[in-house]
Design an enzyme around this catalytic site. Structure first.
Site, PDB file in Angstrom:
ATOM      1  N   ASP A 149       3.174   9.406  -1.037  1.00  0.00           N
ATOM      2  CA  ASP A 149       2.028   8.695  -0.637  1.00  0.00           C
ATOM      3  C   ASP A 149       1.914   7.371  -1.359  1.00  0.00           C
ATOM      4  O   ASP A 149       2.180   7.707  -2.674  1.00  0.00           O
ATOM      5  CB  ASP A 149       0.780   9.597  -0.421  1.00  0.00           C
ATOM      6  CG  ASP A 149       0.195   9.547   0.888  1.00  0.00           C
ATOM      7  OD1 ASP A 149       0.464   8.561   1.813  1.00  0.00           O
ATOM      8  OD2 ASP A 149      -0.752  10.403   1.123  1.00  0.00           O
ATOM      9  N   HIS A 159       0.766  -1.223   0.080  1.00  0.00           N
ATOM     10  CA  HIS A 159       0.041  -0.141  -0.012  1.00  0.00           C
ATOM     11  C   HIS A 159       0.794   1.241   0.049  1.00  0.00           C
ATOM     12  O   HIS A 159       0.406   2.456  -0.449  1.00  0.00           O
ATOM     13  CB  HIS A 159      -0.918  -0.059   1.156  1.00  0.00           C
ATOM     14  CG  HIS A 159      -1.990  -0.748   1.181  1.00  0.00           C
ATOM     15  ND1 HIS A 159      -3.430  -0.536   0.807  1.00  0.00           N
ATOM     16  CD2 HIS A 159      -1.812  -2.347   1.344  1.00  0.00           C
ATOM     17  CE1 HIS A 159      -4.152  -1.560   0.785  1.00  0.00           C
ATOM     18  NE2 HIS A 159      -3.254  -2.610   1.292  1.00  0.00           N
TER      19      HIS A 159
END
Length: 498
Positions: A386, A174
């Site tokens: 991110d 992720h």
């Protein structure tokens, strides 16, 4: 051979067990991004979730009470919950240590923040073995597909193989995967890389992350090669073949859009408007973390107020910071820096009837967060790096009047999908961010609607179910619909834990 059950394995279980206001133990759904993404996928499909409960409940609860709470959690979530028990030392060295003092900063291109303590690696390896044992005990080769998630559990498939347990396994990262010059700083780089190659399918958020991984494999395991094209490639090693793919994670667009339209969210949004009238509201929502770029964002907002006086009295920034790892000195220092900047900027620019920054340091409940999404005209999402950033997608899904503007960092994984409709910024460029803030505040209604319509169409098309189906098709040649499904109960969506 078709899989009949999907087993999700992550660091945390999909529930939180704690004491309520009256001192009674209670179960509530988890609020992390993974729970948000996969809850609708497992619910009423015979699925199960394996993970750590998040605290050492064995020392506080007897087995019958704990089993009862897990059964309650299974009823409320709609899928089975299988806990992994961790000792206090394991929590400290596996989770806070190796995962968050080594892998987290290294994979976010911040190697100077890493603490390469050798004891962390030993315990990380030990805990991954524990997870593998629970997977082995609760799955079968014929029935299950085990989908392991994120950087805390990279070694699970490797330990299954060392145990002689054959399982169909996939792994999804992720967070970003670092470039070669960053990854090779890791003392255990060969062990991590070879462990990833024990999965049948390894998925990444973006093409950039997959390319970084491939560069590392080519350099550190030169006997390997890659073939194919498209979003799934094949990695050929002397021992086995592995699929390597890109699968950008998303949200349940329909649920977010529908819930944003409910009366309870509208009422809460009206209260926010009433308390902050006659101004545009810019929203920043972040977990307390040094990767989110909050201090630079605050400096950019101050720079915009300094250089564009027309924004004063007409614009306010609502900065929500969700508490995280407060016991870690580095995070406490970050919190102090944010609060210092907020106080300094407000002290400098505040006028009667107008405060430039409204700072909220707490978690928001579902209705509150949705109301802020609905109320604020501009979302300012500027991480230094991110993996994806689901908040950007949630904001767009909740902008049901198509009047929102998304300002997004070049270094968010979501940028690959959303750059055509968002205003893109370099979070290290303070004046550049300030210019874009002013542009967003002065943007015409027609341009706002055109951009937001484009963003919402894209997110609606590439929603969470498409993400799951893409991964499962690559993994076992099955769609979500091919897993057992009972009559579905559709709950209110749970916004991402930022």
């Amino acid at each position: 051979m078709k899989a009949k059950r999907l087993t999700v394995v992550s660091n945390r279980l999909a529930i939180v067990v704690d004491k309520g206001g009256e001192g009674q133990w209670q179960v509530r759904p988890g609020s992390g991004g993974l729970v948000t993404a996969l809850g609708p996928v497992l619910r009423d499909r015979g699925g199960q979730w394996i993970g750590w409960l998040g605290s050492n409940l064995r020392e506080m609860l007897d087995q019958d009470t704990l089993n009862g709470l897990l059964e309650q959690g299974s009823r409320e979530t709609g899928y089975s919950l299988k806990p992994v028990e961790l000792s206090q030392e394991e929590i400290q060295k596996y989770y806070f240590g190796f995962s968050n003092e080594i892998l987290w900063p290294l994979f976010h291109d911040l190697p100077s923040r890493c603490n390469f303590d050798p004891s962390y690696w030993r315990v990380y390896d030990q805990v991954n073995a524990k997870f593998a044992e629970v997977v082995a005990a609760n799955t079968s080769e014929e029935e299950d597909y085990a989908w392991i998630h994120d950087y805390q559990l990279i070694l699970v498939a490797d330990h299954l193989k060392k145990m002689g347990v054959e399982r169909r396994t996939g792994f999804f990262l992720h967070i970003p995967f670092p470039p070669l010059d960053g990854f090779i700083r890791l003392p255990w780089r060969f062990q991590i890389l070879r462990a990833l190659l024990q999965y049948d399918l390894v998925g990444f958020q973006t093409v950039r992350d997959r390319r970084n991984f491939m560069d590392c494999v080519r350099t550190l395991i030169p006997e390997s090669r890659f073939v194919g094209h498209g979003h799934v490639l094949r990695c050929l090693t002397p021992e086995r073949d592995i699929l390597i793919g890109t699968f950008p994670i998303s949200i349940d667009f329909k649920q977010f859009a529908e819930f944003a339209s409910t009366k309870e969210v509208q009422d809460e949004a009206w209260i926010i408007h009433a308390n902050l009238p006659d101004r545009q509201l810019i929203l920043g929502v972040d977990r307390l973390d040094y990767t989110k770029g909050i201090p630079l964002r605050l400096q950019a907002f101050a720079n915009a107020l300094e250089r564009y006086p027309d924004l004063r009295r007409k614009t306010s920034l609502i900065q929500v910071v969700v508490p995280s790892r407060e016991e870690v000195p580095e995070y406490e220092a970050l919190k102090s820096e944010i609060e210092r900047l907020v106080g300094e900027i407000n002290g400098r620019f505040t006028e009667v009837g107008w405060t430039p920054i409204h700072y909220i340091y707490r978690s928001l409940n579902r209705i509150e967060l949705m109301a802020y999404y609905r109320t604020c005209e501009i979302a300012l999402i500027t991480p230094l790096k991110d993996g994806m950033n689901l908040v950007a997608k949630e904001f767009c899904a909740c902008s049901i009047e198509n009047n929102g503007v998304l300002i997004l960092s070049d270094f968010a994984g979501a940028a690959a999908q959303l750059h055509h409709g968002a205003l893109m910024v370099n979070p290290f460029d303070i004046e550049g961010m300030a210019d874009v803030i002013h542009r967003a505040c002065t943007m015409t209604v027609a341009e706002r609607q055109r951009r937001m319509e484009k963003l919402r169409r894209s997110i609606q098309r590439y929603d969470i179910f498409r993400w799951v189906n893409a991964f499962l098709q690559a993994a076992v040649n099955q769609d979500l619909e091919e897993f057992p499904q009972a009559e579905l109960f559709v709950p209110k969506p749970t916004p991402t834990e930022i």
